[in-house]
Design an enzyme around this catalytic site. Structure first.
Site, PDB file in Angstrom:
ATOM      1  N   CYS A   1       0.806  -1.225   0.000  1.00  0.00           N
ATOM      2  CA  CYS A   1       0.000   0.000   0.000  1.00  0.00           C
ATOM      3  C   CYS A   1       0.840   1.276   0.000  1.00  0.00           C
ATOM      4  O   CYS A   1       0.392   2.297  -0.512  1.00  0.00           O
ATOM      5  CB  CYS A   1      -0.998   0.003   1.158  1.00  0.00           C
TER       6      CYS A   1
ATOM      7  N   CYS B   1     -15.189   1.809   4.954  1.00  0.00           N
ATOM      8  CA  CYS B   1     -14.202   1.209   4.056  1.00  0.00           C
ATOM      9  C   CYS B   1     -13.934   2.135   2.873  1.00  0.00           C
ATOM     10  O   CYS B   1     -14.859   2.740   2.325  1.00  0.00           O
ATOM     11  CB  CYS B   1     -14.714  -0.115   3.505  1.00  0.00           C
TER      12      CYS B   1
ATOM     13  N   HIS C   1      -8.373   5.127  -3.250  1.00  0.00           N
ATOM     14  CA  HIS C   1      -7.115   4.446  -2.950  1.00  0.00           C
ATOM     15  C   HIS C   1      -6.624   3.640  -4.157  1.00  0.00           C
ATOM     16  O   HIS C   1      -6.561   2.414  -4.105  1.00  0.00           O
ATOM     17  CB  HIS C   1      -7.331   3.542  -1.724  1.00  0.00           C
TER      18      HIS C   1
END
Lengths: 155, 396
Positions: free
Chosen positions: B93, B214, B340
């Site tokens: 990530c 989320c 993301h």
């Protein structure tokens, strides 16, 4: 791919009494145990890892109720997932088997179980034998004193 | 790098991105080209493409669109920079933030004076079942038994609640704040405000995390231009300097001492970055941190030293991390609202801080007191690696 024969999970073994146990690793050099079993010690890189039978009881450290099954999981939904602190202090992530996973309480005694899960979406996909931890019955319950307060000393 | 900071050998003189979202109409290279054009146009005194000496491309997971083998080195020739040295960086990530760090080191080494770092990720071309979710387990012996990213982070939330009394409402306050900010960010995937009640009423993914706890799966690209500090004035009168950075790895699933109350990699990486920059957390004017889930932002702000361990939920619910608060966090909307797209995420966080430190953040602008800002990612089965970059507008 589909098989009617149960698949034995590679992390499950049988101890001398014929009881199912989880296999971790242990390094003589580092004196650390770990799970799942690695080929080299994750603490020192030593190449001396041997099979290590984990305690089959512990307490629930953290958990979640999973409502959305990831790919590859064909069992009942919702299901429990979380972390169990075993009696020797090792914390492992594990599926949690419980009729009502929402009722799980951190700190409650847990015990290893072996169960069959569907190996695929089709009925003829057969089953796979895998491990989980479930709320312990009285005869498998771990000692309560090994719960929360003792455990947080490991931080 | 033992000299107390700020390090300030490298300056960020350009920064641009495309709007994040579900970009089915753009290819991987088109997204990269869009970010490159925006970055180039942002250079105050202009940039001739022939000045770019090297490139680093951050892409975490090429298999999500079918190009695992050659993603990255396809980019220069696709966007008009053929011939430029280009290396792909991957580091879970923090892929984008680590590419930024590597680019900064390439400049600081003296090998290159002008380096372009592009983060680009295509996450929506394949369904979740074929894409991120299927790959997350990766044949792992435990994770293939019913694990996914939210399932990995949810136990942190239950343990944090158990230990510190953190509540679902406190978690929800993070999502509400980041969506509020995202609604003011024209580059965010989600640009709508939400309420605590909406977060609490959203379908539960895995307790205690609901859908709005989320982050989404998002396509996107972002690019920054790094130059040696001595040459910064050739490109802009308002450079932003790299004050310091830190990286740390940790055991992922093998971490038997993991207490599920925080992430050691974040603590180690930030301690190294603070030392290199020569600052303490209180000197930061704002931060972009890794909020893949609401609980993650709460862990982050504790691990990064913005508040005491255990107080992150109350700190968030009290508004301290809002734009007008004592420590504004994720003014861009964060991963929760901005999105993301993994390789682009860290670069886009850097861009938000670049705008903040240059006072170009419009309705999201924070008050600048000390001129420092921090960027953070953590990932790799939750705890495997963290990268922290600290930026400053202060010349050394």
């Amino acid at each position: 791919m589909a098989s009617a024969e149960p698949q034995t999970d590679s992390m499950i073994s049988r101890n001398g009494d014929g009881q199912a146990v989880l296999l971790g690793g242990f390094s003589e050099q580092s004196q650390h145990s770990h799970f799942p079993r690695a080929l080299v010690c994750p603490y020192t890189g030593a190449n001396d890892v041997v099979d290590h039978e984990l305690p089959s009881t512990g307490v629930l450290w953290a958990c979640t109720v999973v409502n959305s099954a990831p790919p590859g999981y064909f069992g009942k939904v919702p299901f429990g997932f979380g972390v169990v602190q075993l009696d020797d202090g090792l914390r492992i992530v594990t599926r949690i088997a419980a009729d009502d996973p929402a009722s799980l309480q951190i700190g409650q005694p847990m015990g290893l179980i072996i169960e069959d899960l569907p190996a695929g979406a089709d009925q003829d996909a057969g089953t796979m034998q895998i491990w989980a931890f479930a709320p312990a019955s009285d005869d498998t319950a771990s000692d309560d004193t090994a719960s929360d307060d003792t455990a947080s000393g490991a931080r | 790098m033992k000299t107390p900071g700020p390090w300030n050998k490298v300056a960020v003189v350009g920064a641009g991105m495309i709007r994040f979202g579900e970009l089915f109409d753009q290819s991987y290279e088109q997204m990269a080209a869009g970010a490159w054009r925006a970055c180039r146009e942002s250079v105050d005194l202009g940039l001739d493409p022939s000045q770019v000496e090297a490139m680093f491309v951050a892409t975490q997971r090429g298999t999500l669109w079918g190009q695992e083998g050659i993603g990255g080195n396809t980019v220069p020739s696709a966007i008009g920079l053929s011939g430029v040295p280009c290396t792909r960086i991957e580091n879970a990530c923090p892929t984008g933030s680590d590419a930024f760090r590597v680019g900064a080191m390439a400049v600081a080494s003296g090998v290159h004076d002008v380096v372009l770092v592009i983060g680009v990720e295509k996450m929506r071309d394949k369904s979740a079942e074929e894409g991120l979710l299927a790959r997350a387990a990766g044949g792992h012996p435990i994770y293939t038994r019913g694990e996914s990213a939210p399932v990995l982070f949810a136990p942190f939330a239950t343990r944090h609640m158990h230990e510190y009394g953190t509540t679902k409402e406190m978690l929800a306050s993070v999502a509400v704040k980041n969506h509020y900010n995202g609604a003011r960010d024209p580059f965010a995937h989600f640009q709508n405000e939400i309420t605590v009640d909406q977060v609490l009423a959203a379908p539960e993914v895995c307790s205690p995390l609901g859908l709005l706890d989320c982050c989404p799966q998002t396509d996107g690209a972002a690019a920054v231009l790094l130059v040696s500090a001595e040459r910064a004035q050739e490109f802009t009168d308002s450079p932003v300097y790299v004050a310091g950075f830190g990286v740390a790895t940790d055991h992922p699933y093998l971490h038997e001492k993991q207490d599920y109350l925080g992430l050691l990699a974040s603590r180690l990486a930030s301690a190294r970055a603070y030392e290199m920059a020569g600052i303490v957390p209180k000197q930061l004017d704002c931060a972009e941190v890794h909020d893949c889930f609401t609980i993650t932002e709460i862990l982050d702000i504790e691990d990064l030293g913005f508040c005491e361990k255990g107080s992150g939920g109350a700190f968030s619910a009290a508004g301290e991390t809002a734009i007008g608060g004592s420590m504004p966090v994720n003014t861009s909307g964060g991963l929760l609202a901005k999105g993301h797209p993994i390789g682009a995420t860290g670069i886009a966080q850097i861009i938000e801080l670049w705008w903040q430190l240059r006072e170009q953040a419009g309705p999201r602008q924070v008050a600048l007191k000390n001129g420092y800002a921090l960027q953070h990612n953590v990932g790799g089965r939750g705890s495997g690696v963290s990268v922290v970059n600290i930026l400053t507008r202060n010349a050394k």
